[in-house]
Design a protein around this motif. Structure first.
Motif, mmCIF file in Angstrom:
data_model
loop_
_atom_site.group_PDB
_atom_site.id
_atom_site.type_symbol
_atom_site.label_atom_id
_atom_site.label_comp_id
_atom_site.label_asym_id
_atom_site.label_seq_id
_atom_site.Cartn_x
_atom_site.Cartn_y
_atom_site.Cartn_z
ATOM 1 N N THR A 228 0.835 -1.205 0.000
ATOM 2 C CA THR A 228 0.000 0.000 0.000
ATOM 3 C C THR A 228 0.868 1.254 0.000
ATOM 4 O O THR A 228 0.609 2.206 -0.752
ATOM 5 C CB THR A 228 -0.937 0.014 1.227
ATOM 6 N N ASN B 279 0.995 4.017 -2.925
ATOM 7 C CA ASN B 279 0.752 5.419 -2.583
ATOM 8 C C ASN B 279 1.913 6.308 -2.995
ATOM 9 O O ASN B 279 1.721 7.431 -3.466
ATOM 10 C CB ASN B 279 0.488 5.573 -1.084
ATOM 11 N N ASP C 71 1.543 9.309 -5.506
ATOM 12 C CA ASP C 71 1.931 10.651 -5.069
ATOM 13 C C ASP C 71 2.999 11.235 -5.981
ATOM 14 O O ASP C 71 2.956 12.418 -6.325
ATOM 15 C CB ASP C 71 2.446 10.623 -3.626
ATOM 16 N N GLN D 143 2.267 10.569 5.333
ATOM 17 C CA GLN D 143 3.096 10.032 4.246
ATOM 18 C C GLN D 143 4.568 10.372 4.466
ATOM 19 O O GLN D 143 5.450 9.539 4.271
ATOM 20 C CB GLN D 143 2.603 10.598 2.908
#
Length: 198
Positions: free
Chosen positions: A27, A31, A35, A95
């Protein structure tokens, strides 16, 4: 597990934990790619809202403690005694912090621990993630924030990754109006410092 062939509860938990850890890693990888693509297109994602940074940092770290412990990293977290409110995109903060913690895992070899320290500053706040491993060679430090760059050494070559984490963390920090820098840690290792205005 699906076929019921593993009867020992301890083995069941161990296998399930491995599956959870790998799913979370995948994941994070997806991501990061998404991004990176968004940032390359210049599409902002600033959903800033007023949050208690100390509470948010503790929540993010706590959610990662089990999988980081499995990777051999013990975390200590320090936040201000009083709430530190700031207008922040919590998803971006998460993040950044996850990418910095993943980076610390790569250099855990002899350090085995990392510190996450949030402090209040005159004009804002500072989040420092420090590890106590062998550190990043001086020749590599200027390149660590470059996209797809991975240090060419034994520690990182044995770890999965695509070299996007620190690049994305720096870009997200800039999106938040802050800076992300790298310093040598004492007595060993390195510190990544995120600074933002309140």
């Amino acid at each position: 597990l699906h076929d019921g062939r593993v009867q020992d509860p301890a083995k069941q938990r161990a296998y399930l934990q491995t599956m959870v850890n790998e799913t979370q890693r995948l994941t994070r990888l997806v991501n990061n790619v998404l991004d990176f693509s968004r940032l390359e297109r210049g599409q902002g994602r600033n959903h800033a809202q007023s949050i208690d940074l100390g509470h948010a940092v503790c929540e993010i770290v706590h959610a990662q403690e089990d999988r980081l412990r499995v990777d051999g990293l013990k975390l200590t977290v320090a936040t201000p005694d009083k709430p530190l409110h700031a207008s922040v995109d919590r998803d971006a903060l998460e993040q950044i912090l996850l990418n910095l913690l993943d980076n610390a895992v790569k250099y855990v070899a002899s350090g085995e621990r990392a510190d996450v320290v949030l402090t209040r500053e005159a004009c804002g706040w500072c989040l420092r993630v420090s590890d106590y491993g062998p550190g990043i060679p001086p020749s590599e430090r200027k390149q660590v924030f470059a996209a797809f760059h991975r240090s060419d050494d034994r520690l990182t070559s044995e770890r999965p990754g695509c070299g996007l984490g620190l690049s994305i963390a720096m870009r997200l920090a800039e999106e938040m109006g802050g800076t992300l820098t790298l310093e040598e840690n004492q007595p060993s290792g390195c510190s990544f410092i995120l600074k933002c205005h309140a």
